[in-house]
Scaffold this motif. Structure first.
Motif, short mmCIF file in Angstrom:
data_model
loop_
_atom_site.label_atom_id
_atom_site.label_comp_id
_atom_site.label_asym_id
_atom_site.label_seq_id
_atom_site.Cartn_x
_atom_site.Cartn_y
_atom_site.Cartn_z
N ALA A 196 10.67 18.45 -6.02
CA ALA A 196 11.70 19.48 -5.95
C ALA A 196 11.86 19.94 -4.50
CB ALA A 196 11.33 20.65 -6.85
N GLU A 197 12.96 20.62 -4.24
CA GLU A 197 13.29 21.10 -2.89
C GLU A 197 13.48 19.95 -1.90
OE1 GLU A 197 14.05 24.20 -2.53
OE2 GLU A 197 13.38 24.72 -4.55
N ARG A 198 13.78 18.74 -2.42
CA ARG A 198 14.17 17.58 -1.61
C ARG A 198 13.07 17.09 -0.67
NH1 ARG A 198 17.80 19.56 1.75
NH2 ARG A 198 18.33 17.48 2.53
N ASN A 199 11.79 17.34 -1.02
CA ASN A 199 10.70 16.79 -0.23
C ASN A 199 10.43 15.34 -0.64
OD1 ASN A 199 9.60 19.22 1.29
ND2 ASN A 199 9.59 19.98 -0.81
N VAL A 200 10.12 14.50 0.34
CA VAL A 200 9.72 13.12 0.08
C VAL A 200 8.42 12.86 0.83
CG1 VAL A 200 10.36 10.69 0.23
CG2 VAL A 200 12.14 12.43 -0.11
N CYS A 201 7.36 12.54 0.07
CA CYS A 201 6.03 12.33 0.66
C CYS A 201 5.67 10.85 0.61
CB CYS A 201 4.97 13.11 -0.11
SG CYS A 201 5.28 14.89 -0.18
N MET A 202 5.16 10.33 1.74
CA MET A 202 4.73 8.94 1.84
C MET A 202 3.22 8.89 2.01
SD MET A 202 7.76 7.58 4.36
CE MET A 202 8.49 9.17 4.78
N LEU A 203 2.56 8.07 1.21
CA LEU A 203 1.12 7.90 1.27
C LEU A 203 0.79 6.42 1.43
CD1 LEU A 203 1.77 10.27 -1.08
CD2 LEU A 203 -0.72 10.43 -1.01
N ASN A 204 -0.32 6.15 2.15
CA ASN A 204 -0.85 4.80 2.26
C ASN A 204 -2.05 4.72 1.32
OD1 ASN A 204 -2.32 2.46 3.03
ND2 ASN A 204 -1.40 2.53 5.08
N PRO A 257 0.79 -1.24 0.00
CA PRO A 257 0.00 0.00 0.00
C PRO A 257 0.83 1.29 0.00
CG PRO A 257 0.19 -0.79 2.24
CD PRO A 257 0.94 -1.78 1.37
N LEU A 258 2.13 1.18 -0.24
CA LEU A 258 3.01 2.36 -0.14
C LEU A 258 3.11 3.10 -1.47
CD1 LEU A 258 5.14 4.08 1.41
CD2 LEU A 258 6.85 2.38 0.68
N LEU A 259 2.95 4.41 -1.42
CA LEU A 259 3.23 5.28 -2.56
C LEU A 259 4.20 6.35 -2.07
CD1 LEU A 259 0.71 6.83 -5.09
CD2 LEU A 259 2.57 8.18 -4.15
N VAL A 260 5.30 6.53 -2.77
CA VAL A 260 6.32 7.51 -2.39
C VAL A 260 6.51 8.50 -3.54
CG1 VAL A 260 8.71 7.89 -1.67
CG2 VAL A 260 7.49 5.82 -0.94
N VAL A 261 6.51 9.79 -3.19
CA VAL A 261 6.71 10.85 -4.17
C VAL A 261 7.89 11.71 -3.74
CG1 VAL A 261 5.71 12.86 -5.33
CG2 VAL A 261 4.25 10.91 -4.75
N GLY A 262 8.86 11.88 -4.62
CA GLY A 262 9.96 12.80 -4.39
C GLY A 262 9.75 14.04 -5.23
N VAL A 298 0.78 10.67 4.58
CA VAL A 298 1.05 10.17 5.92
C VAL A 298 2.20 10.93 6.57
CG1 VAL A 298 1.78 8.16 7.26
CG2 VAL A 298 0.18 7.88 5.35
N ARG A 299 3.25 11.17 5.77
CA ARG A 299 4.42 11.83 6.32
C ARG A 299 5.21 12.48 5.20
NH1 ARG A 299 9.42 9.34 8.71
NH2 ARG A 299 8.48 7.34 8.22
N THR A 300 5.75 13.65 5.45
CA THR A 300 6.66 14.32 4.52
C THR A 300 7.98 14.56 5.25
OG1 THR A 300 4.86 15.42 3.34
CG2 THR A 300 7.06 16.36 3.09
#
Length: 354
Positions: free
Chosen positions: A177-185, A170-175, A193-195
């Motif tokens: 610009a500006e070095r943000n990494v977002c995690m979604l369930n 169920p993991l989706l990860v988006v990277g 869920v978390r950035t």
């Protein structure tokens, strides 16, 4: 398939320290005419989909001999940046600089527009469990699409332009610009869920989820990869390592540093590959924190990679990766796709360290 299955014979342990053998790799015939942006094998057959900067999407069937034949082709109006398959292998999806995502029906040969953004569609990923297409764009959004409808099922605002994206349910990860990494369930797909800020110091280039769906590998332009777990209780398992660098003998500097252009996980072993602007691809075992085997294809960048569904073949594209901008896209730059028969010992997990 004989070309792939015969390559799974074990090699000696002593050979692990030697450079990988590329002598049996086979070149795909009639490749794209411009830079190759993405490779994706069908989950159900040895059919390799390829997107490129010449506005084309091509698919090649890999024969038992390892030779290839064109299967189908269709076009976007501008460079195509990403391709992915449906789980049953009946549909191929693509997204590009024309701000659109398209769907190709393998059985009918028909192409349909299934998504639209306000800027380039950088990544497309199929979510089989929800029967929707996820698209990440430079317009700073992640959208989910029912391919039978013109409007998105849902839209998620991202912190910045989407540069990298991957899914292992169920993991989706988006990277971004500006070095943000977002995690979604994906069981609650509209909520981030978390950035976090990338643990790497420079621009995110690629991301790939673990086969277990509980973490991801992140690559950047600085020749470094970060291994990250989702569970905040075990962040002591996070680490990063240097790769895709060429030493300068006799000097104190770190030599040449190259972008990590792509990361691909081996479906059966859970080991993974990295490929860089240095023309090298390497297989790694994240659990043993060790390098399994490196292969040097030359001085031209490797822009994209993919394992086939059985894990017996590894495709890699040798083409310009845009790491030096428009000026680096010089005349005569190669555009090649190579198929490497994967030996078991090249990708097999090592025993855990005691």
């Amino acid at each position: 398939m004989s070309f792939f299955s015969s390559a799974t014979a074990s090699t000696s342990t002593a050979a692990a320290a030697t450079p990988g053998d590329l002598s049996k790799d086979i070149e795909v015939q009639q490749p794209p005419t411009d830079s190759i942006s993405c490779l994706a094998f069908s989950p159900t057959a040895d059919i390799l989909a390829v997107s490129s900067w010449d506005n084309g999407v091509r698919a090649y069937e890999v024969m038992a001999s390892g030779q290839t034949a064109g299967k189908f082709m269709y076009n976007h109006d501008q460079p195509v940046l990403s391709v992915c398959w449906s789980k049953d292998g009946t549909k191929l999806f693509s997204g590009g600089a024309d701000k659109l995502a398209k769907m190709y029906d393998v059985s009918t040969g028909q192409t349909t527009q299934v998504a639209v953004h306000e800027d380039a569609v950088r990544h497309v990923r199929w979510v089989d469990q929800a029967n929707v297409l996820a698209t990440g764009s430079w317009d700073k959004t992640l959208k989910y699409w029912d391919t039978r409808q013109q409007q998105p099922v849902a839209t998620v605002q991202m912190p910045h332009k989407v540069y990298a994206m991957d899914i292992q349910y169920p993991l989706l990860v988006v990277g971004t610009a500006e070095r943000n990494v977002c995690m979604l369930n994906l069981q609650n797909p509209t909520q981030i869920v978390r950035t976090i800020q990338s643990p790497l110091k420079h621009q995110t280039r690629c991301v790939a989820c673990f086969t277990t769906g509980d973490g991801f590998a992140l690559g950047s332009v600085e020749g470094r990869v970060a291994i990250q777990v989702v569970d905040e209780k075990i962040t002591n398992q996070n680490f990063s390592f240097k790769c895709h660098r060429r030493d300068s003998p006799g000097t104190k500097d770190q030599g040449q540093v190259y972008a990590v252009n792509d990361i691909s996980f081996h479906h059966q072993q859970g080991t993974f590959s990295t490929a860089g602007a240095d023309g090298v691809f390497t297989f790694w075992d994240k659990d043993a924190r060790s390098r399994l085997k490196s292969f040097d294809s030359g001085l031209n960048p490797i822009s994209a990679t993919a394992f086939n569904a059985s894990g017996t073949a590894f495709a890699y594209a040798i083409s310009y990766d845009w790491s030096k901008g428009h000026t680096g896209n010089v005349t005569g730059h190669p555009n090649k796709i190579m198929l490497h028969p994967v030996k078991e010992d090249e990708v097999k997990k090592r025993p855990p360290k005691k």
